[in-house]
Enzyme design. Sequence first.
Site, PDB file in Angstrom:
ATOM      1  N   LYS A 172     -68.706  16.360  64.203  1.00 44.83           N
ATOM      2  CA  LYS A 172     -67.643  17.133  64.876  1.00 44.83           C
ATOM      3  C   LYS A 172     -67.759  17.156  66.318  1.00 44.83           C
ATOM      4  O   LYS A 172     -68.917  17.336  66.893  1.00 44.83           O
ATOM      5  CB  LYS A 172     -67.570  18.571  64.267  1.00 44.83           C
ATOM      6  CG  LYS A 172     -66.349  19.359  64.997  1.00 44.83           C
ATOM      7  CD  LYS A 172     -66.343  20.548  64.231  1.00 44.83           C
ATOM      8  CE  LYS A 172     -65.038  21.427  64.546  1.00 44.83           C
ATOM      9  NZ  LYS A 172     -63.643  20.563  64.562  1.00 44.83           N
ATOM     10  N   ALA A 226     -52.107  24.427  62.429  1.00 52.10           N
ATOM     11  CA  ALA A 226     -53.156  25.188  62.349  1.00 52.10           C
ATOM     12  C   ALA A 226     -54.440  24.711  62.443  1.00 52.10           C
ATOM     13  O   ALA A 226     -54.752  23.501  62.062  1.00 52.10           O
ATOM     14  CB  ALA A 226     -52.892  26.057  60.814  1.00 52.10           C
ATOM     15  N   GLY A 251     -53.575  19.359  61.832  1.00 54.24           N
ATOM     16  CA  GLY A 251     -54.753  19.964  61.639  1.00 54.24           C
ATOM     17  C   GLY A 251     -55.747  19.744  62.586  1.00 54.24           C
ATOM     18  O   GLY A 251     -56.731  20.108  62.526  1.00 54.24           O
ATOM     19  N   ALA A 277     -56.090   7.348  57.864  1.00 51.28           N
ATOM     20  CA  ALA A 277     -56.131   7.136  56.618  1.00 51.28           C
ATOM     21  C   ALA A 277     -57.617   6.653  55.923  1.00 51.28           C
ATOM     22  O   ALA A 277     -57.688   7.099  54.748  1.00 51.28           O
ATOM     23  CB  ALA A 277     -55.068   6.213  56.210  1.00 51.28           C
ATOM     24  N   SER A 278     -58.362   6.204  56.706  1.00 45.76           N
ATOM     25  CA  SER A 278     -59.551   5.599  56.315  1.00 45.76           C
ATOM     26  C   SER A 278     -60.664   6.793  56.514  1.00 45.76           C
ATOM     27  O   SER A 278     -61.970   6.563  56.043  1.00 45.76           O
ATOM     28  CB  SER A 278     -59.968   4.234  56.840  1.00 45.76           C
ATOM     29  OG  SER A 278     -60.299   4.242  58.155  1.00 45.76           O
ATOM     30  N   GLY A 279     -60.418   7.754  57.201  1.00 43.84           N
ATOM     31  CA  GLY A 279     -61.498   8.882  57.679  1.00 43.84           C
ATOM     32  C   GLY A 279     -61.738   9.780  56.331  1.00 43.84           C
ATOM     33  O   GLY A 279     -61.234   9.847  55.250  1.00 43.84           O
ATOM     34  N   ASP A 290     -53.953   4.229  60.845  1.00 41.20           N
ATOM     35  CA  ASP A 290     -55.273   4.253  61.355  1.00 41.20           C
ATOM     36  C   ASP A 290     -55.448   3.658  62.668  1.00 41.20           C
ATOM     37  O   ASP A 290     -54.473   3.030  63.176  1.00 41.20           O
ATOM     38  CB  ASP A 290     -56.541   3.660  60.358  1.00 41.20           C
ATOM     39  CG  ASP A 290     -57.607   4.295  60.460  1.00 41.20           C
ATOM     40  OD1 ASP A 290     -57.921   4.844  61.465  1.00 41.20           O
ATOM     41  OD2 ASP A 290     -58.302   4.471  59.184  1.00 41.20           O
ATOM     42  N   HIS A 350     -70.867  23.464  61.635  1.00 38.45           N
ATOM     43  CA  HIS A 350     -70.142  22.118  61.168  1.00 38.45           C
ATOM     44  C   HIS A 350     -71.029  20.792  61.002  1.00 38.45           C
ATOM     45  O   HIS A 350     -72.256  20.910  61.665  1.00 38.45           O
ATOM     46  CB  HIS A 350     -68.928  21.750  61.866  1.00 38.45           C
ATOM     47  CG  HIS A 350     -67.779  22.658  61.624  1.00 38.45           C
ATOM     48  ND1 HIS A 350     -67.510  23.840  62.076  1.00 38.45           N
ATOM     49  CD2 HIS A 350     -66.510  22.311  60.940  1.00 38.45           C
ATOM     50  CE1 HIS A 350     -66.357  24.569  61.669  1.00 38.45           C
ATOM     51  NE2 HIS A 350     -65.826  23.798  61.108  1.00 38.45           N
ATOM     52  N   MET A 354     -56.345  24.734  57.615  1.00 36.20           N
ATOM     53  CA  MET A 354     -55.188  24.477  56.520  1.00 36.20           C
ATOM     54  C   MET A 354     -55.813  25.536  55.299  1.00 36.20           C
ATOM     55  O   MET A 354     -54.925  25.704  54.323  1.00 36.20           O
ATOM     56  CB  MET A 354     -54.749  23.385  56.195  1.00 36.20           C
ATOM     57  CG  MET A 354     -54.108  22.585  57.142  1.00 36.20           C
ATOM     58  SD  MET A 354     -52.433  23.487  57.739  1.00 36.20           S
ATOM     59  CE  MET A 354     -52.320  22.193  59.321  1.00 36.20           C
TER      60      MET A 354
END
Length: 270
Positions: free
Chosen positions: A162, A125, A101, A14-16, A39, A158, A128
């Site tokens: 990543k 997927a 995701g 949630a905090s990312g 989190d 990216h 998304m």
Amino acid sequence: MNSDSPYRVGVAGASGRMGRMLIEALQAAPDCRLSVALDQANSPALGHDAAAFLGQTSGVAIGADLAALAGCQVLIDFTRPEGTMAHLRACVQHGVQMVIGTTGFDAAQKAEIAAAAQRIGIVMAPNMSVGVNVTLKLLELAARSLASGYDIEIIEAHHRHKVDAPSGTALQMGEVIAAAQGRTLADCAVYERVGHTGARDPSRIGFATVRGGDIVGDHTVLFAGIGERIEISHKSSSRATYAQGSLSALRFLAARPSGLYDMFDVLGLR
């Protein structure tokens, strides 16, 4: 799910960066309500309101206890494989559907997800975005039409944070192309080239990876023939497209108690 009341939605990570984009999308969606925000146990965000970064109050504090998943109908997860697998087991236990995701799963993890989908509905997927999935459909058509005489290279870029390469989207592009030509990606992919490689094998699908800065996600597939080349590209400038696609996926799951689906199913692109 009961379509007469808002979908009770959980967000992992949630905090990312992606977690916050999902929370923002949920706060703006009248048919959805954030009900769980997860989190890691060592996150400094624990205990804070999940929408505080927006200057809003959601009434949901960020926590790390997976038992909280009992309070939602669907969990959206864009974390890392090890985290997603823990969330998957908790979702099966509590009968919670999932929109996944996350990328970078190994074969055993994919098999566990497929087995879980016999009990809960899952949309999984690597991307998304509606635009990316339309691009995949275009690649399917191009791959059939350009099956001979064209060398195929997939280039992706990216942000510096990543951790997996090639990206899940790039791999899915390769899988779509290979399948359209009656092949499997495992039999024709080339992921690195160094030293004296010799002439290019025309049956191969090559991958190139770029990592740097804050690039959200760029993907280009090059079909290089003699005297011409075709490039099919998708470039993301915001994660908002992934968030909106995720909301489409959870709405798709509303009438599907179990099964493993992807964004082609959600968007009717089969």
